[in-house]
Design a protein around this motif. Structure first.
Motif, PDB file in Angstrom:
ATOM      1  N   THR A 215     -23.634-112.087  37.073  1.00 18.99           N
ATOM      2  CA  THR A 215     -22.677-112.176  35.915  1.00 18.99           C
ATOM      3  C   THR A 215     -22.574-113.661  35.541  1.00 18.99           C
ATOM      4  OG1 THR A 215     -20.764-111.659  34.649  1.00 18.99           O
ATOM      5  CG2 THR A 215     -20.554-112.207  36.777  1.00 18.99           C
ATOM      6  N   GLU A 216     -22.238-114.126  34.341  1.00 18.58           N
ATOM      7  CA  GLU A 216     -22.060-115.643  34.431  1.00 18.58           C
ATOM      8  C   GLU A 216     -20.989-115.922  33.358  1.00 18.58           C
ATOM      9  OE1 GLU A 216     -25.140-116.494  30.627  1.00 18.58           O
ATOM     10  OE2 GLU A 216     -25.892-116.164  32.394  1.00 18.58           O
ATOM     11  N   LYS A 217     -20.370-117.224  33.296  1.00 22.22           N
ATOM     12  CA  LYS A 217     -19.381-117.598  32.532  1.00 22.22           C
ATOM     13  C   LYS A 217     -19.714-117.665  30.944  1.00 22.22           C
ATOM     14  CE  LYS A 217     -16.321-119.960  35.746  1.00 22.22           C
ATOM     15  NZ  LYS A 217     -15.657-121.519  35.999  1.00 22.22           N
ATOM     16  N   VAL A 218     -18.794-117.862  30.013  1.00 21.37           N
ATOM     17  CA  VAL A 218     -19.228-117.977  28.601  1.00 21.37           C
ATOM     18  C   VAL A 218     -19.098-119.571  28.457  1.00 21.37           C
ATOM     19  CG1 VAL A 218     -18.402-117.660  26.165  1.00 21.37           C
ATOM     20  CG2 VAL A 218     -18.365-115.676  27.816  1.00 21.37           C
ATOM     21  N   TYR A 219     -20.125-120.112  27.598  1.00 22.57           N
ATOM     22  CA  TYR A 219     -20.103-121.509  27.441  1.00 22.57           C
ATOM     23  C   TYR A 219     -19.256-121.853  26.203  1.00 22.57           C
ATOM     24  CZ  TYR A 219     -22.083-125.869  26.053  1.00 22.57           C
ATOM     25  OH  TYR A 219     -22.498-127.337  25.817  1.00 22.57           O
ATOM     26  N   ALA A 220     -18.650-122.759  26.070  1.00 25.71           N
ATOM     27  CA  ALA A 220     -17.861-123.289  24.777  1.00 25.71           C
ATOM     28  C   ALA A 220     -17.580-124.769  24.678  1.00 25.71           C
ATOM     29  CB  ALA A 220     -16.644-122.196  24.742  1.00 25.71           C
ATOM     30  N   ASP A 221     -17.935-125.263  23.477  1.00 27.04           N
ATOM     31  CA  ASP A 221     -17.393-126.530  23.217  1.00 27.04           C
ATOM     32  C   ASP A 221     -16.176-126.836  22.080  1.00 27.04           C
ATOM     33  OD1 ASP A 221     -19.249-128.258  24.474  1.00 27.04           O
ATOM     34  OD2 ASP A 221     -20.845-127.572  23.648  1.00 27.04           O
ATOM     35  N   TYR A 222     -15.236-127.411  22.344  1.00 28.01           N
ATOM     36  CA  TYR A 222     -14.194-127.486  21.435  1.00 28.01           C
ATOM     37  C   TYR A 222     -14.012-129.070  20.899  1.00 28.01           C
ATOM     38  CZ  TYR A 222     -13.171-123.140  23.514  1.00 28.01           C
ATOM     39  OH  TYR A 222     -12.984-121.791  23.639  1.00 28.01           O
ATOM     40  N   GLN A 223     -13.890-129.215  19.632  1.00 27.43           N
ATOM     41  CA  GLN A 223     -13.725-130.382  19.184  1.00 27.43           C
ATOM     42  C   GLN A 223     -12.093-130.545  19.187  1.00 27.43           C
ATOM     43  OE1 GLN A 223     -13.970-131.676  14.700  1.00 27.43           O
ATOM     44  NE2 GLN A 223     -16.035-132.084  15.390  1.00 27.43           N
ATOM     45  N   VAL A 224     -11.837-131.809  19.925  1.00 28.81           N
ATOM     46  CA  VAL A 224     -10.270-132.132  19.802  1.00 28.81           C
ATOM     47  C   VAL A 224     -10.166-133.396  18.903  1.00 28.81           C
ATOM     48  CG1 VAL A 224      -8.107-132.245  20.950  1.00 28.81           C
ATOM     49  CG2 VAL A 224     -10.095-131.155  21.959  1.00 28.81           C
ATOM     50  N   GLU A 244      -2.662-140.362  21.149  1.00 27.93           N
ATOM     51  CA  GLU A 244      -2.333-139.010  21.190  1.00 27.93           C
ATOM     52  C   GLU A 244      -3.428-138.344  21.704  1.00 27.93           C
ATOM     53  OE1 GLU A 244      -1.636-138.821  17.028  1.00 27.93           O
ATOM     54  OE2 GLU A 244       0.452-139.850  16.928  1.00 27.93           O
ATOM     55  N   LEU A 245      -4.575-138.901  21.575  1.00 27.80           N
ATOM     56  CA  LEU A 245      -5.801-137.975  22.020  1.00 27.80           C
ATOM     57  C   LEU A 245      -6.008-138.264  23.438  1.00 27.80           C
ATOM     58  CD1 LEU A 245      -8.399-136.198  21.621  1.00 27.80           C
ATOM     59  CD2 LEU A 245      -9.815-138.560  21.363  1.00 27.80           C
ATOM     60  N   THR A 246      -5.687-139.333  24.132  1.00 24.56           N
ATOM     61  CA  THR A 246      -5.724-139.703  25.462  1.00 24.56           C
ATOM     62  C   THR A 246      -4.533-139.029  26.270  1.00 24.56           C
ATOM     63  OG1 THR A 246      -4.745-141.651  25.207  1.00 24.56           O
ATOM     64  CG2 THR A 246      -7.262-141.687  25.377  1.00 24.56           C
ATOM     65  N   THR A 247      -3.567-138.828  25.692  1.00 23.40           N
ATOM     66  CA  THR A 247      -2.334-138.127  26.240  1.00 23.40           C
ATOM     67  C   THR A 247      -2.760-136.599  26.426  1.00 23.40           C
ATOM     68  OG1 THR A 247      -0.723-139.531  25.094  1.00 23.40           O
ATOM     69  CG2 THR A 247      -0.035-137.317  25.938  1.00 23.40           C
ATOM     70  N   THR A 331      -9.124-142.076  13.306  1.00 21.65           N
ATOM     71  CA  THR A 331      -9.498-140.747  13.883  1.00 21.65           C
ATOM     72  C   THR A 331      -9.887-141.242  15.513  1.00 21.65           C
ATOM     73  OG1 THR A 331     -10.747-140.203  11.832  1.00 21.65           O
ATOM     74  CG2 THR A 331     -11.511-138.997  13.938  1.00 21.65           C
ATOM     75  N   ALA A 332      -9.738-140.267  16.425  1.00 27.10           N
ATOM     76  CA  ALA A 332     -10.020-140.344  17.662  1.00 27.10           C
ATOM     77  C   ALA A 332     -10.418-138.706  18.077  1.00 27.10           C
ATOM     78  CB  ALA A 332      -8.687-140.499  18.531  1.00 27.10           C
ATOM     79  N   GLN A 333     -11.599-138.726  18.642  1.00 27.20           N
ATOM     80  CA  GLN A 333     -12.115-137.452  18.892  1.00 27.20           C
ATOM     81  C   GLN A 333     -12.660-137.286  20.220  1.00 27.20           C
ATOM     82  OE1 GLN A 333     -15.350-135.744  16.253  1.00 27.20           O
ATOM     83  NE2 GLN A 333     -13.681-135.122  15.212  1.00 27.20           N
ATOM     84  N   ALA A 334     -12.821-136.042  20.598  1.00 23.84           N
ATOM     85  CA  ALA A 334     -13.286-136.008  22.061  1.00 23.84           C
ATOM     86  C   ALA A 334     -14.098-134.364  21.899  1.00 23.84           C
ATOM     87  CB  ALA A 334     -12.113-135.723  23.225  1.00 23.84           C
ATOM     88  N   LYS A 361      -0.359-132.332  15.973  1.00 24.78           N
ATOM     89  CA  LYS A 361      -1.107-133.631  15.024  1.00 24.78           C
ATOM     90  C   LYS A 361      -2.511-133.478  15.552  1.00 24.78           C
ATOM     91  CE  LYS A 361       1.355-136.932  16.369  1.00 24.78           C
ATOM     92  NZ  LYS A 361       2.615-136.178  16.889  1.00 24.78           N
ATOM     93  N   LEU A 362      -2.769-132.723  16.534  1.00 23.47           N
ATOM     94  CA  LEU A 362      -4.016-132.516  17.192  1.00 23.47           C
ATOM     95  C   LEU A 362      -4.531-131.276  16.590  1.00 23.47           C
ATOM     96  CD1 LEU A 362      -3.627-133.430  21.061  1.00 23.47           C
ATOM     97  CD2 LEU A 362      -4.640-134.874  19.150  1.00 23.47           C
ATOM     98  N   ALA A 363      -5.760-131.167  16.489  1.00 21.72           N
ATOM     99  CA  ALA A 363      -6.764-130.205  15.675  1.00 21.72           C
ATOM    100  C   ALA A 363      -7.722-129.808  16.693  1.00 21.72           C
ATOM    101  CB  ALA A 363      -7.555-130.494  14.596  1.00 21.72           C
ATOM    102  N   VAL A 364      -7.809-128.571  17.239  1.00 26.54           N
ATOM    103  CA  VAL A 364      -8.655-127.957  18.291  1.00 26.54           C
ATOM    104  C   VAL A 364      -9.603-127.114  17.833  1.00 26.54           C
ATOM    105  CG1 VAL A 364      -8.917-126.933  20.535  1.00 26.54           C
ATOM    106  CG2 VAL A 364      -6.971-128.564  20.028  1.00 26.54           C
TER     107      VAL A 364
END
Length: 476
Positions: A215-224, A244-247, A331-334, A361-364
């Motif tokens: 079996t395998e894990k599910v891959y997912a990317d998130y934009q923070v 705020e982003l680095t916190t 804007t700060a984004q990871a 204040k953060l969007a995921v």
């Protein structure tokens, strides 16, 4: 119920050694490996999967494979896939076997490496180059195997199919998915062998366990993302998008998702505990207890490969912020990349990240493989482990034992992700095994100075030749 036929582990002494490829066969296999490494098949303007697929197409056609059994096709000129079929003698009674191999690789920068990542370098007993571990070594070994079997006049009892595909590592034109959706007839099969997973774990040169992906894990990317009105840098304020982003990312760095085991990982650690010694073996037994010893789990988690077997993992992989040196960032984004433990969905993990960050204040947001950003993520979960097939696992175990006598063969959970999911979702069982032997602490896939022991390549070549013939003979 056993997930795979190795629930108690297998440790059979080999009765005979496996015949090795001839000098000429090795020469051809090395040349194929070199050619593939030196073709840049990244998802970048400089890369072309088609160039690699076309180079292999030429080898098959030059060897005398019928043109109507060598298909170069895809939805994009730079992302063509190659599907090669070795026809059975007469009318087969069984469906084909597919060997699924992606030929795209992750980008590598010359400035990051000690050698040119797109130059095939042999040094100190290793082959260096992007793709030597992931997964042009298996691409090359299987191309060489198909060519050798054809040259020898081998006629399988069932069709054997080799699919070399695009965009497993990312991009808009995933070849495995496209073939299943658009050309099912070319890749329909009884089951799929995917060498993009599994292999032999070495500890200081000693084989410890042979892993078969169940079996395998599910891959997912998130934009923070943190947004701010910005302003002049001479007038700083506490509400800074970068802070705020680095916190939030610091919270992620200090967080571990809950410890979990499933039937596959439980079997894996049960088998591994029989090979380990001292504190490591004791800790493995302790995590299998009811309830599990979480202190033992924490000690084992210091080894990244063990940690990834215990839980969902999420890690920041990209970062961008600000628009001018003398301005407060607007804007700060990871990008946060997650490998999700079976039983959990990308949307569930997205919500867990929001709860962890605890900052309205953060969007995921979820980022699809094609780069599409959306407010919610899919609810799909990991594939259910397929029922073991005797004609796969009997020869896999026997041949593995011939190369690495006494090594136990055990099911594992793939901690990354692979194209197996597209075939599994179509109802075709998939099993992952590369026959590549690597030191546990020398996994360089996607990383700097990717390399493969020369001896590992020759052993995988011998394995795939014997294994492919066995599957072509219905597992005999």
């Amino acid at each position: 119920m056993c997930v795979v036929a190795f629930c108690s582990g297998i440790s059979l002494a080999a009765q005979s050694s496996l015949p090795t490829a001839s000098t000429a066969d090795r020469g051809e296999a090395r040349a194929i490996f070199k050619e593939l490494i030196e073709i840049n098949s990244t998802d970048t303007p400089a890369g072309s999967v088609t160039a690699a697929a076309a180079a292999m197409q030429k080898r098959f056609l030059d060897a005398g494979f019928p043109a109507d059994e060598v298909h170069l096709l895809g939805p994009d000129p730079r992302k063509q896939n190659l599907v090669v079929r070795m026809r059975a003698a007469g009318t087969p009674t069984e469906k084909p076997v597919v060997f699924l191999c992606h030929i795209d690789v992750v980008q590598a920068l010359r400035s990051d490496w000690h050698t040119d990542p797109f130059e095939f370098v042999e040094k100190d007993g290793y082959y260096y180059g992007r793709g030597t571990q992931d997964m042009k070594e298996s691409d090359a070994a299987l191309v060489a195997t198909f060519l050798r079997l054809h040259r020898e006049g081998y006629k399988p009892k069932r069709d054997l199919i080799l699919a070399l595909t695009a965009d497993e590592e990312g991009g808009k034109f995933n070849g495995a998915n496209w073939l299943v959706q658009q050309h099912r007839d070319l890749v329909d099969a009884a089951y799929v062998m995917n060498p993009d997973a599994g292999g032999v774990e070495l500890d200081h040169g000693q084989p410890i366990v042979a892993d078969v992906e169940a079996t395998e894990k599910v891959y997912a990317d998130y934009q923070v993302t943190a947004l701010n009105r910005g302003g002049h840098s001479s007038l700083p304020r506490p509400d800074n998008a970068i802070y705020e982003l680095t916190t939030a990312l610091n919270k992620l760095a200090g967080y571990s998702f809950p410890f979990e085991l499933n039937e596959v990982t439980r079997t894996y650690f049960d088998n591994l505990a029989k090979r380990e010694t001292g504190q490591t073996a004791a800790d493995m037994r302790a995590i299998l207890a009811t309830p599990p010893d979480l202190n033992a789990a924490a000690r084992l988690s210091s080894e990244p490969s063990f940690n990834s077997n215990f839980r969902t993992t999420c890690v920041a992989t990209r970062l961008s912020a600000g628009h001018a040196n003398n301005a407060l960032p607007q804007t700060a984004q990871a990008n946060v990349n997650c490998r999700i433990f079976p039983g959990h969905s990308p949307e569930e993990i997205r919500r867990q990240l929001m709860a962890l960050f605890a900052d309205p204040k953060l969007a995921v947001k979820y980022v699809s493989d094609a780069g599409v950003v959306s407010d919610t993520a899919p609810e799909r979960k990991a594939i259910v482990p397929p029922t073991p097939i005797k004609e796969v696992f009997d020869p896999l175990t026997r041949i593995t034992q011939q190369i690495w006598p006494g090594v136990p063969v055990t099911p594992v959970m793939e901690n990354g992700a692979s194209d197996s999911i597209y075939f599994a979702q179509a109802g075709i069982p998939c099993y992952g095994y590369s026959a590549i032997a690597l030191e546990r602490d020398d996994d360089r896939a996607h990383g700097q100075d990717e390399r493969l022991p020369v001896d590992s390549y020759w052993k995988s070549l011998d394995f795939f030749y014997a294994f492919t013939k066995s599957l072509g003979d219905d597992g005999q």
